[in-house]
Design a protein around this motif. Sequence first.
Motif, PDB file in Angstrom:
ATOM      1  N   ALA A 116       0.361  -0.901  -0.142  1.00 23.74           N
ATOM      2  CA  ALA A 116       0.263   0.040  -0.100  1.00 23.74           C
ATOM      3  C   ALA A 116       0.940   0.845  -0.055  1.00 23.74           C
ATOM      4  O   ALA A 116       0.591   2.453   0.322  1.00 23.74           O
ATOM      5  CB  ALA A 116      -0.659  -0.303   1.035  1.00 23.74           C
ATOM      6  N   GLY A 117       2.742   1.131   0.154  1.00 29.30           N
ATOM      7  CA  GLY A 117       3.494   2.316  -0.548  1.00 29.30           C
ATOM      8  C   GLY A 117       3.956   2.961   1.302  1.00 29.30           C
ATOM      9  O   GLY A 117       4.106   3.756   0.983  1.00 29.30           O
ATOM     10  N   ALA A 118       3.962   2.102   2.407  1.00 29.37           N
ATOM     11  CA  ALA A 118       4.085   2.947   3.240  1.00 29.37           C
ATOM     12  C   ALA A 118       5.638   2.233   2.691  1.00 29.37           C
ATOM     13  O   ALA A 118       5.769   1.425   3.041  1.00 29.37           O
ATOM     14  CB  ALA A 118       4.071   2.159   4.592  1.00 29.37           C
ATOM     15  N   PHE A 119       6.470   3.792   3.443  1.00 27.67           N
ATOM     16  CA  PHE A 119       8.124   3.267   2.723  1.00 27.67           C
ATOM     17  C   PHE A 119       8.461   2.378   3.486  1.00 27.67           C
ATOM     18  O   PHE A 119       9.234   1.395   3.390  1.00 27.67           O
ATOM     19  CB  PHE A 119       8.337   4.643   3.031  1.00 27.67           C
ATOM     20  CG  PHE A 119      10.110   5.454   2.668  1.00 27.67           C
ATOM     21  CD1 PHE A 119      10.984   4.947   1.729  1.00 27.67           C
ATOM     22  CD2 PHE A 119      10.894   5.098   4.420  1.00 27.67           C
ATOM     23  CE1 PHE A 119      11.622   4.748   1.389  1.00 27.67           C
ATOM     24  CE2 PHE A 119      12.383   5.224   3.581  1.00 27.67           C
ATOM     25  CZ  PHE A 119      12.761   4.983   2.618  1.00 27.67           C
ATOM     26  N   VAL A 120       8.227   2.230   4.842  1.00 29.92           N
ATOM     27  CA  VAL A 120       8.849   1.021   6.074  1.00 29.92           C
ATOM     28  C   VAL A 120       8.942   0.180   4.953  1.00 29.92           C
ATOM     29  O   VAL A 120       9.922  -0.649   5.548  1.00 29.92           O
ATOM     30  CB  VAL A 120       8.044   1.332   7.247  1.00 29.92           C
ATOM     31  CG1 VAL A 120       6.718   1.124   7.616  1.00 29.92           C
ATOM     32  CG2 VAL A 120       9.189   0.779   8.617  1.00 29.92           C
ATOM     33  N   CYS A 121       7.637  -0.673   4.651  1.00 31.95           N
ATOM     34  CA  CYS A 121       7.563  -1.323   4.560  1.00 31.95           C
ATOM     35  C   CYS A 121       9.010  -2.270   3.554  1.00 31.95           C
ATOM     36  O   CYS A 121       8.912  -3.224   2.912  1.00 31.95           O
ATOM     37  CB  CYS A 121       6.269  -1.941   3.141  1.00 31.95           C
ATOM     38  SG  CYS A 121       4.969  -1.791   4.616  1.00 31.95           S
ATOM     39  N   GLY A 122       9.739  -1.494   3.326  1.00 32.72           N
ATOM     40  CA  GLY A 122      10.969  -1.911   2.382  1.00 32.72           C
ATOM     41  C   GLY A 122      11.908  -2.437   2.693  1.00 32.72           C
ATOM     42  O   GLY A 122      12.984  -2.890   2.647  1.00 32.72           O
ATOM     43  N   GLU A 123      11.326  -1.613   3.947  1.00 25.96           N
ATOM     44  CA  GLU A 123      12.457  -2.748   5.334  1.00 25.96           C
ATOM     45  C   GLU A 123      11.850  -4.261   5.650  1.00 25.96           C
ATOM     46  O   GLU A 123      10.456  -4.004   5.654  1.00 25.96           O
ATOM     47  CB  GLU A 123      11.878  -1.821   6.896  1.00 25.96           C
ATOM     48  CG  GLU A 123      13.522  -2.155   7.622  1.00 25.96           C
ATOM     49  CD  GLU A 123      12.912  -3.222   8.739  1.00 25.96           C
ATOM     50  OE1 GLU A 123      13.960  -4.097   8.972  1.00 25.96           O
ATOM     51  OE2 GLU A 123      11.947  -4.461   8.857  1.00 25.96           O
ATOM     52  N   GLU A 124      12.345  -5.366   5.465  1.00 31.04           N
ATOM     53  CA  GLU A 124      12.233  -7.106   5.243  1.00 31.04           C
ATOM     54  C   GLU A 124      11.572  -7.393   6.274  1.00 31.04           C
ATOM     55  O   GLU A 124      10.876  -8.156   6.025  1.00 31.04           O
ATOM     56  CB  GLU A 124      13.777  -7.389   4.754  1.00 31.04           C
ATOM     57  CG  GLU A 124      14.680  -7.645   6.007  1.00 31.04           C
ATOM     58  CD  GLU A 124      16.046  -8.308   5.842  1.00 31.04           C
ATOM     59  OE1 GLU A 124      15.497  -8.920   4.927  1.00 31.04           O
ATOM     60  OE2 GLU A 124      16.617  -8.930   6.727  1.00 31.04           O
ATOM     61  N   THR A 125      11.667  -6.265   7.483  1.00 32.20           N
ATOM     62  CA  THR A 125      10.622  -7.523   8.307  1.00 32.20           C
ATOM     63  C   THR A 125       9.530  -6.987   8.643  1.00 32.20           C
ATOM     64  O   THR A 125       8.406  -7.571   8.755  1.00 32.20           O
ATOM     65  CB  THR A 125      11.222  -7.056  10.110  1.00 32.20           C
ATOM     66  OG1 THR A 125      11.606  -6.035  10.315  1.00 32.20           O
ATOM     67  CG2 THR A 125      12.466  -8.087  10.267  1.00 32.20           C
ATOM     68  N   ALA A 126       9.749  -5.747   7.899  1.00 24.61           N
ATOM     69  CA  ALA A 126       8.111  -4.750   8.158  1.00 24.61           C
ATOM     70  C   ALA A 126       7.532  -5.548   6.927  1.00 24.61           C
ATOM     71  O   ALA A 126       6.611  -5.206   6.759  1.00 24.61           O
ATOM     72  CB  ALA A 126       8.150  -3.269   8.353  1.00 24.61           C
ATOM     73  N   LEU A 127       7.973  -5.522   6.069  1.00 22.59           N
ATOM     74  CA  LEU A 127       7.377  -6.057   4.277  1.00 22.59           C
ATOM     75  C   LEU A 127       7.073  -7.304   4.731  1.00 22.59           C
ATOM     76  O   LEU A 127       5.682  -7.682   4.851  1.00 22.59           O
ATOM     77  CB  LEU A 127       9.023  -6.745   3.730  1.00 22.59           C
ATOM     78  CG  LEU A 127       8.284  -6.351   2.021  1.00 22.59           C
ATOM     79  CD1 LEU A 127       9.719  -6.159   1.066  1.00 22.59           C
ATOM     80  CD2 LEU A 127       8.268  -7.808   2.053  1.00 22.59           C
ATOM     81  N   LEU A 128       7.287  -8.495   5.613  1.00 24.85           N
ATOM     82  CA  LEU A 128       6.926  -9.261   6.254  1.00 24.85           C
ATOM     83  C   LEU A 128       5.618  -9.143   6.756  1.00 24.85           C
ATOM     84  O   LEU A 128       5.016 -10.258   6.546  1.00 24.85           O
ATOM     85  CB  LEU A 128       8.189 -10.415   6.439  1.00 24.85           C
ATOM     86  CG  LEU A 128       8.968 -11.193   5.994  1.00 24.85           C
ATOM     87  CD1 LEU A 128      10.147 -11.643   6.746  1.00 24.85           C
ATOM     88  CD2 LEU A 128       9.185 -11.613   4.689  1.00 24.85           C
TER      89      LEU A 128
END
Lengths: 345, 594, 529
Positions: B276-288
Amino acid sequence: MLSLTINGHEVKVEPGSTILQAAEKLGIFIPTFCYDPQLAQVGACRICVVEVEKARALVASCCTPAADGMIVHTDSERVLAARQANLSLLLANHPLDCLTCEKTGECKLQDYCYLYGVDESDFVGAQKDYDLDDTNPFYIRDMNKCILCGLCVRICYDVNGAGAIEFINRGFDSKVTPAFDDPMEYSSCVFCGMCVDSCPVGALIPKESIRQARPWELKSVKTICPYCGTGCGLELLVKDNKVVKVRGDLSNPVSRGQTCVKGHFGIDFLDSPDRLKTPLVKKNGEFRETTWEDALELVAAKLKEVKPTEVAGLASARATNEENYLFQKLIRSLGSNSVDHCARL
Amino acid sequence: MYEKQILICAGTGCISSGAYEVKEALDNELQKNNMEDKVRVILSGCHGFCEKGPLLIVYPEDIFYCEVTGEDMPELVEQHLVNGNIVERLLYKDPNTEQIVSNHEEILFYSKQKRLVLRNCGVIDPENIDEYIIRGGYQGLKNALDKDPSEVVEMIKNSGLRGRGGAGFPAGMKWEFAYRSQGDKKYVVCNADEGDPGAFMDRSTLEGDPHAVLEGIMIAGKAIGSDEAYIYVRAEYPLAIKRLRTAIAQAEEYGLIGENILNSGFNYKVNIKEGAGAFVCGEETALLASIEGERGMPRPRPPFPAVKGLWGKPTCINNVETLANVPLIMRKGVKWFTSVGTEGSKGTKIFALTGKVNNTGLCEVPMGITLREVVFDIGGGIRGGKKYKAVQIGGPSGGCIPESLLDLPIDFDSLTQAGAMMGSGGLVAMDEETCMVDLARYFLSFTQNESCGKCTPCREGTKRMLEILERITEGKGEAEDISRLEKIAVTVKDSSLCGLGQTAPNPILTTLRYFRDEYEAHIYDRRCPAGMCKELLSYYIDPEICNGCRACTKVCPVEAITGEKKEPHVIDEEKCIACGACLDRCKFGAVKTK
Amino acid sequence: MTNSISEIEDAQALFVIGSNTTETHPVIGYRIKMAKNKGASLIVADPRHIDLADYADVFLQMRPGTDGALLNGLLNVIVDESLIDKAFIEKRTEGFEELVAAVKKYTPEYVEGITGVPAADIRKAARLYGTAENAAICYTMGITQHVEGTNNVLAIANLAMASGNLGKPHSGVNPLRGQNNVQGACDMGALPNVFTGYQRVDMDAQREKFEKAWGVALNSTPGYTVTEVMDAVLDGKVKFMYVMGENPSLSDPNLHHVDEALTEVDFLVVQDIFLTETAQKADVVLPAAAFAEKEGTFVNTERRVQLIRQAVTAPGEAKPDWVILTELAQRLGLPWKYESAEDVFREITDLTPSYAGISYQRLENEGGLQWPCPEEGHPGTSILHKDVFAKGKGVFTPVEYSPPAEEPCQEYPLILTTGRDLYHYHTGSMTRQSKGLAAFRPMEKAQVNPEDAKALGLEEGDAIKITSRRGEVTARSTITEIVPPGVVFMTFHFHESAVNLLTCCEAIDPVAKIPELKTCAIKLEKAAL
């Protein structure tokens, strides 16, 4: 067993132990906000950071596994600077009404600011400004005081299972709240009060105890909940012969600090003005106060008038073992076995 | 048999500047001239030179037209295709030499590049698997399937390939951890949550060569013992998603994804998860966490995803560019790959070059190239003849590198040493008119806005740093603000939970390191040396121009302007509140700022 | 409980039947959800769509009073699909063949006809329960408050034994007991037929032990149960009643009958902390101390004896029950000399083999002890029937399903089922005196299904009159799909809407004498409050 060195002292711990647990074993204090041993750790508050030699940044001791040969410093300049700065950052966004705050004396933010000499924040700027939620009869939510450690959220999901609250928004605007930012009353909250017990600051305050007592005035008495058959441990907090508030007893092996709404917020019947205070005797259909002497004499006299088997007693699933024992002993000693209680109801 | 082939760039940049209209107009023109059978028109992936889009290349003569429009098509068809005359006005003109260049290989923007990952971008039709296969596609997968997983891991380790998404962690080590982790189920996750402002190399790769990424994913899968992958791609990349879906469907049709791939017994499934476009989701654990349906917030590491990742299973996460390198390594070998790059950083890196340079766009360069080559050769130097000042490299997590380091060879280690980082490869060139405090403020406003709010230092610290920077750029800076900034920056860097927080202070720390005088000028002299901070401008009246019409004195709200009628006026800087009313009022341009 | 609360969260499968755990035993409810989060399969059987149903892998929504058929149906599948634990059955039990024969006719399809639960769901539930390495059954009054209550419990035991889910961790037959010390009251012999530790009044050796210890001659004939005693009063056989901390005027079925008896009885002594509905009928009321005002022990549902401690003094002249009883006994010339609750406890442990190893000191140090704890140094028993059953072999007792005593008819077309909600407790004598709880849940809200509400023209919150063969009450209604069509649910917390005016006291389980509070036939009408 792993062996590591903390502040120059060697300690051996089981694999899987965290640095925090290893430090505890050595009696070395590390401050925590978001740590709770009964939950999975999230490493959010960062107050427990320590310096591990060769690590790039400081690490959260609550969720970093101890490793063999690790050299840890919990009180280096670097660690202290980080703790002070983080406290200062929290303080910059926290109301400083400690004089009247219910949490004063058992507030972790206050305690750590004292410990690390943070008196006021260097950083003046925007502050949270939320309305209080005091729509339910059990506790007040003051999200202006919330430091977003997330303990309440995790307890609500992982211990209670209600999942009534979550973070909304993000970054500086993060807030813990029920769905649609509604008042708690309209959420899936079951008012178990475990979030209230877990809050390290004054964001969640039980209503019953407001302006009743300072924490240091309270005597804690551990006992067992008087409601259902689970047998949860409660800590009754007493001032001036009055139970001011209740929290779950973490040391109880059955409930491990867990409570429900009745145990947590439903003990104030003790102080009800309707409590029976003197023996009563019915005369002409009306109760009149009497003395113990007269009341017991009357009961004894009446008992002597009837045949043993004409006596029946209902004991109580609410009274103690000792009392139930004596009750059946009394009825049976009179010659009747007609003693029962409401186990069937 | 086609006589000519025309590639129209259909990367997102060129589409938004009108590539589809160009295609439609070209098709119409060809039809009118009955040339449909002679000229084949292909929509390709991104060529990287987006600033000059839409781009159109005519083969076999390799004539590179730029900034074409639908209206140019009749002329282009008649002149070039019918009459064989190159349309000169649509060719590229070197901004420095004014020389016209017809062949794209000769354009400096391209000639200094080494396009390995982007080898197919702009060359093949990304929606046609055959074109990928003809250019060696899926050969790497075939090679990997013939090997033992440990050999594949070993090859990637020996290649020295480092993660292109930010921190530059050796990919082979990640693979080895995942390979060694026990588990009945393992995942490969492709991080396509490209979030740095201005960076679009992953998008271009996915749009221009989606099979390269799929092939990389499956090689990783074979290596670590996984049978399923997720590609986490932001929903703002609809074209990339569409091309990925097409590519997956085609690969499935060819038996390159699915059961028993190439009769090897290897099964693979690839899922797409839109973020959904949150920058922090590029961080691997947030992405998971986001794939799992949780709020996209980082989790502490360890455990690392290679041990406990998606749904608790061992997971190998690499970003798009990293994975796109993998098929090449498997096809051409470790030796070939390690021949490019520096000691510690092998291969190439794609940069999104923006800012005050003449040529902006996507460029892939060998590791070890100097900043000077990137800025002055590929970028064509600073626009408008202004003076070069610095580059911000690595996006909001990166740092500013001053002119004195122009000859720094770019690789993972040199950038970190200089206080910046490779990051995902954003590269913003700045000229003398860029205020470095304002630049730091800009990047902080981004990271502050994107902080997830989980950990204290990042949530509270980015806000306070931004507030201080805003204060300074507004001329309200206090003497202690620099030390406050340093104190927070160090704490946020040292104690934040994830990479976002740990790197967010970099723009501040590097600008403080290299441009401290600009901060001091803002705070002590209430002056913006670059002349960019509006609240710090000072107004004066040019006595040569002022005719003493008195108009300005009438609008000045604080009576700061004095002077005799028909004599040049003067602004009292002590009284002036820099509202700018006089500047707007003066018809003669006598009111100026400094 | 045969097993312990702490085992629940690590069970592989949990079968919750007739227990709205999250409301009646909230902390155990948390553990069930934790188990689910850890990957346990959860089977929930209840006539109402309770909270746990949302977490269940399979939810069996049976018609009220058809539990026995459902349990036999599950057994049928477990036998039919060989999900039985052969080794356990051979080594530890007897009578399995008879069970097999008895459950043969209870095919899922046959049971579907009785219970309304789809046959496929019955199969699914049986498989989840039968294939798990360990599976625990939790139940409450939803199982026992029926004419068939004892049979239902036997059917549960059959299910656990057939699948070998007894005597090992995370398994067992686990009644969740409703009141803080209902287990203790039973253990202490507050029952017509047994002394402490279930030592029988009609067994000479056991009775003689107590006669000797107490220094009195004792009656060898079991007395009246709570449900029988009201009849005995009306028959003139009981003339003196002593009620300690109970409120039968609200909790017992068919309150008119109770009222009549309590009014009829010659002399009624009530000892309580509040002037309850029962106390109001008393001749003498004795003020008692509440739990926080005295020392003593409670026993929880997992047989754990725990210390309670005095936090405050009792109001006015109120005294702990044990003190009142001692003073009365002394007045009656009995040789009682107790200085403390601990003195009483010592006498209990002397006379009760299963408590023999327990002392206040140990309870203090060890955080409670689970009986049996036959000697000092014994760690207590967290799991019963580990290697052998108390009585040697476990006996399968086949049970046949028979319908509830009162089924809906033309005049009374709906089924009323009763229970508790989260915010109140039993007859509300404590919770309704709590400011927060009383404010949050001030009144009864009878649950009515939207279909039934529509037929009656009811809107949310409307007043209704509920009538059974025995009486009528009024209450507010809430319209909810928690109850299925044809079923109404009410609590017994509110004297203003005393639901036990409606329930039936004649329908009693013949063995356990538990009244059928979970079903009776009623009709609903819109009413003015």
